[in-house]
Design a protein around this motif. Sequence first.
Motif, PDB file in Angstrom:
ATOM      1  N   UNK A  83      26.210  53.677 -38.844  1.00  0.00           N
ATOM      2  CA  UNK A  83      25.383  53.463 -37.663  1.00  0.00           C
ATOM      3  C   UNK A  83      25.895  52.317 -36.813  1.00  0.00           C
ATOM      4  N   UNK A  84      26.309  51.242 -37.464  1.00  0.00           N
ATOM      5  CA  UNK A  84      26.861  50.110 -36.727  1.00  0.00           C
ATOM      6  C   UNK A  84      28.130  50.515 -35.983  1.00  0.00           C
ATOM      7  N   UNK A  85      28.990  51.254 -36.659  1.00  0.00           N
ATOM      8  CA  UNK A  85      30.235  51.687 -36.014  1.00  0.00           C
ATOM      9  C   UNK A  85      29.952  52.563 -34.790  1.00  0.00           C
ATOM     10  N   UNK A  86      28.901  53.375 -34.884  1.00  0.00           N
ATOM     11  CA  UNK A  86      28.556  54.265 -33.775  1.00  0.00           C
ATOM     12  C   UNK A  86      28.030  53.503 -32.570  1.00  0.00           C
ATOM     13  N   UNK A  87      27.250  52.472 -32.797  1.00  0.00           N
ATOM     14  CA  UNK A  87      26.543  51.805 -31.702  1.00  0.00           C
ATOM     15  C   UNK A  87      27.144  50.465 -31.300  1.00  0.00           C
ATOM     16  N   UNK A  88      28.180  50.041 -31.994  1.00  0.00           N
ATOM     17  CA  UNK A  88      28.875  48.831 -31.578  1.00  0.00           C
ATOM     18  C   UNK A  88      29.829  49.187 -30.443  1.00  0.00           C
ATOM     19  N   UNK A  89      29.799  48.414 -29.383  1.00  0.00           N
ATOM     20  CA  UNK A  89      30.638  48.700 -28.229  1.00  0.00           C
ATOM     21  C   UNK A  89      32.038  48.144 -28.372  1.00  0.00           C
ATOM     22  N   UNK A  90      32.828  48.347 -27.323  1.00  0.00           N
ATOM     23  CA  UNK A  90      34.194  47.822 -27.311  1.00  0.00           C
ATOM     24  C   UNK A  90      34.208  46.311 -27.102  1.00  0.00           C
ATOM     25  N   UNK A  91      33.071  45.758 -26.708  1.00  0.00           N
ATOM     26  CA  UNK A  91      32.935  44.320 -26.486  1.00  0.00           C
ATOM     27  C   UNK A  91      31.486  43.945 -26.769  1.00  0.00           C
TER      28      UNK A  91
END
Length: 220
Positions: A83-91
């Motif tokens: 879930x974190x990988x999905x919703x973490x942005x490029x910055x």
Amino acid sequence: MTEPAARLSRKELWAAIRTERAALVEDLAALDPAQWTVTSLCDRWTVEDVVAHLTTAATTGRVRWIRSVLAARFDFDLHNDRGIAEHRGASPAETLDRFRAVVADTTAASGHTPAWLGEVVVHAQDIRRPLGLPRLPGIAALTAVAEFFVGRDFTVPGKTAAAGLRLEATDGPFRHGDGPLVRGTTEALTMALAGRGSCCDDLEGPGVTTLRARAAPTGG
């Protein structure tokens, strides 16, 4: 037990969730790049990871949650990390924008609304405490979460943590249980019930040692 006046309706709980999310967005908007990399009170997660996790929680309904847990074979660390990988942005700015976009969402994995208020209340403090940010969640929100935590072992083992102890808030109506006293702010009591052992430093009374021993490290 907690005084009945402290209990919030479901509508009030969702309003509190929106308020606490918006307050956290305001705090996050002032962070510098280095602060986003600080380790939160969740052992494995940085500040940015916690924000991405909160976005996951705000966008995951029951069916999606079940599918994710099954796909992870009940490995909840893996479930959370995906879930974190999905919703973490490029910055960090993009990660914040994604969280800001879900402030008013009412999606949840179950109907236990106080638990989802607890999600944002506890994780906001997971971020603020290491960064030294002074804002606290509202007393009504904290009291609702503390009351929920001591009533059951659900998202956190709060009922087990509180067993045989007398908990008393110094700044609000929260009271629970009988036994050795643990006394302190509603925020510190709530965080300790959520397994944040370091928050026991802000509590006093003969029951603190027991509560601290029950506070297990947490990654989510």
